[in-house]
Scaffold this active site. Structure first.
Site, PDB file in Angstrom:
ATOM      1  N   GLU A  80      14.155 -38.339 -10.570  1.00 30.79           N
ATOM      2  CA  GLU A  80      14.113 -37.344 -11.556  1.00 30.79           C
ATOM      3  C   GLU A  80      15.744 -37.353 -12.350  1.00 30.79           C
ATOM      4  O   GLU A  80      16.586 -37.394 -11.675  1.00 30.79           O
ATOM      5  CB  GLU A  80      14.535 -35.921 -10.624  1.00 30.79           C
ATOM      6  CG  GLU A  80      13.851 -34.665 -11.614  1.00 30.79           C
ATOM      7  CD  GLU A  80      15.052 -34.164 -12.280  1.00 30.79           C
ATOM      8  OE1 GLU A  80      15.116 -34.792 -13.541  1.00 30.79           O
ATOM      9  OE2 GLU A  80      15.895 -33.363 -12.034  1.00 30.79           O
TER      10      GLU A  80
ATOM     11  N   CYS B 262      20.016 -31.112 -16.590  1.00 22.85           N
ATOM     12  CA  CYS B 262      19.101 -31.796 -17.148  1.00 22.85           C
ATOM     13  C   CYS B 262      18.133 -31.270 -18.016  1.00 22.85           C
ATOM     14  O   CYS B 262      17.554 -31.877 -19.039  1.00 22.85           O
ATOM     15  CB  CYS B 262      18.275 -32.936 -16.150  1.00 22.85           C
ATOM     16  SG  CYS B 262      17.412 -32.023 -14.940  1.00 22.85           S
TER      17      CYS B 262
END
Length: 479
Positions: free
Chosen positions: A250, A284
């Site tokens: 991720e 993010c």
């Protein structure tokens, strides 16, 4: 007296505190707040061997047993959320309100993982539907994959550790945790809480250190699955070190939010201001690029700038603070530098005080500015005009990242088009890119990673399908 938290290593069932250690200085309080024992080569070898040895005993725990432990841990997290929020504030500069929010998500994540543990099952396969299968029976079940390595980031160290460790345990695996050097205390304290809730000592180990520790653990043949959250560059290094084993990545993002001409501009500006600077933009999926239809561009910039100006900036231990410090001075300086070099107009911000970066808005930067092309991971939002919906979708897709996007519109045709055409793992409609539910799959495409997080989807990756074939015994017709 200000406490220095000692974050020991948990290796082969024993907490170890002696040996070389790395100190963490709080980015806002400007003093040492934690000290983490650095894992040595002997620790790594012992941890890998212990993980392999412990795998069978953890796999034999019934799903109900695993679920009950996770549910107890969820209750304890809720009871202790203020304590953890304070630790997040001093170790990372995260405002108390954000820290409490993260810990509520941790409790949710543990509860969801518990529910998913109870739901792990298998299938009865329709083998008698084909001639060669007549007279036979076949079943599958999801079995633990084996030892998991969880490498976690600094920006949400408690919740992202909860996702990986809780899902791994729910699946019946033992886990080695490699916490971020910037948040060793928070990570260690959460592991201790899980142990207090009844997680067997064989189910988890904690090794602190930098990239060299993570690389050595990744390369261990004892590890069945590597789950990593961090930057794209670090993710590539993890994949190289792990070699041919299951690796979940991720990674970074450069999240775009599109504001169409039919949108409620005040609502869109307010949401983007709130979600573009939470955790100082260190997420993010934090709002980084906002594309506004040209006819509404000036209106949006004015309202957005006003909303950002109203944010309370400063001491993360102040209950009213919206924006605390970034992880360190270098991160704050990066935001200031990229803003100045963007070719746009800085309508607010563009400065820093140590690690505290003033929330920054850059209007109309050049399309090829670093601020637009790369992940800023900081307290800065770029606002850019666009002309047609087709053009803005194409512009968003030029990014090498593809994690999540936001879209403000009431036109269902645009919603369907964006969902189909945008190269991202998720789309949030009438919300910004920065929204996540922890029981919904989360992950990206392109340089934003491989795999999906949230307990249900992680459990799929942390388990393997095992098949049982019964020859000459059929629950179906045998002629």
């Amino acid at each position: 007296m200000d406490r220095i938290y000692e974050a020991g290593s948990l290796v082969a069932g024993n907490w170890v505190t002696d040996g070389s250690a790395r100190e963490r200085s709080g980015p806002y309080v400007r003093r040492t707040v934690s000290r983490a024992r650095t894992a040595q080569p002997d620790d790594i070898a012992a941890a890998l061997a212990y993980a392999r040895k412990s795998a069978a005993s953890i796999a034999r725990l019934a799903p109900a047993t695993r679920a009950e432990i996770l549910e107890r841990a969820a209750a304890q997290v809720t009871a202790r959320r203020d304590e953890f929020a304070h630790l997040l504030a001093v170790e990372l500069g995260k405002p108390l309100k954000d820290g409490r929010g993260e810990m509520l998500r941790v409790a949710d994540t543990l509860s969801v993982a518990a529910a998913e543990a109870r739901a792990i099952g298998g299938e009865t396969l329709p083998v008698a539907g084909w001639a060669r299968g007549v007279g036979n029976t076949a079943f599958t079940h999801r079995a633990p994959a084996g030892p998991v390595l969880a490498i976690t980031p600094f920006n949400a160290p408690a919740n992202l550790l909860a996702h990986k460790l809780a899902a791994s345990f729910a699946a019946g695996n033992t886990t080695i945790v490699k916490p971020p050097p910037q948040a060793p205390a928070v990570s260690t304290e959460l592991v201790k809480l899980l142990l207090e809730a009844g997680m067997p000592i064989e189910a988890v180990q904690v090794l602190h250190g930098g990239g060299e520790v993570g690389a050595a653990l990744c390369a261990g043949p004892e590890i069945a699955v590597v789950s990593f959250t961090g930057s794209a560059a670090a993710g590539a290094a993890v994949a190289r070190a792990a070699g041919p084993k299951r690796t979940l990545l991720e990674l970074g993002g450069n999240a775009a939010t599109i504001v169409c001409e039919d949108a409620d501009i005040e609502q869109a500006a307010t949401i983007c201001a709130r979600t573009g600077y939470s955790n100082s933009g260190q997420s993010c999926i934090s709002v980084q690029r906002v594309y506004v239809q040209r006819a509404r561009f000036d209106e949006f910039v004015d309202i957005f700038t006003t909303q950002v100006k109203a944010l309370v900036v400063g001491d993360p231990l102040n209950e009213d603070t919206d924006v605390g410090s970034m992880v360190d001075d270098d991160a704050a300086e990066r935001v200031v530098r990229w803003s100045a070099e963007s070719g746009g107009t800085v309508t607010i911000g563009g400065s820093r005080d140590g690690a505290v970066c003033a929330p920054t808005v850059v209007a109309a930067p050049t399309p090829h500015a670093t601020l637009v092309q790369e992940e800023v991971f900081g307290a800065c939002v770029a606002v850019l005009p666009y002309d047609t919906f087709e053009d803005v979708v194409a512009t968003c897709n030029e990014s090498r990242y593809g994690l999540q996007a936001g879209l403000f519109t009431y036109d269902v045709r645009r919603v369907v088009t964006a969902w189909r055409e945008l190269e991202v793992g998720g789309l949030v409609v009438n919300g910004s890119s920065n929204f996540r539910l922890d029981h919904v799959p989360f992950g990206g495409v392109k340089d934003s990673g491989i795999g999906r997080e949230s307990p249900r989807w992680l459990i799929e990756d942390f388990t393997v399908t095992k098949t049982l074939l019964l020859r000459g015994m059929s629950i179906w017709g045998d002629r």
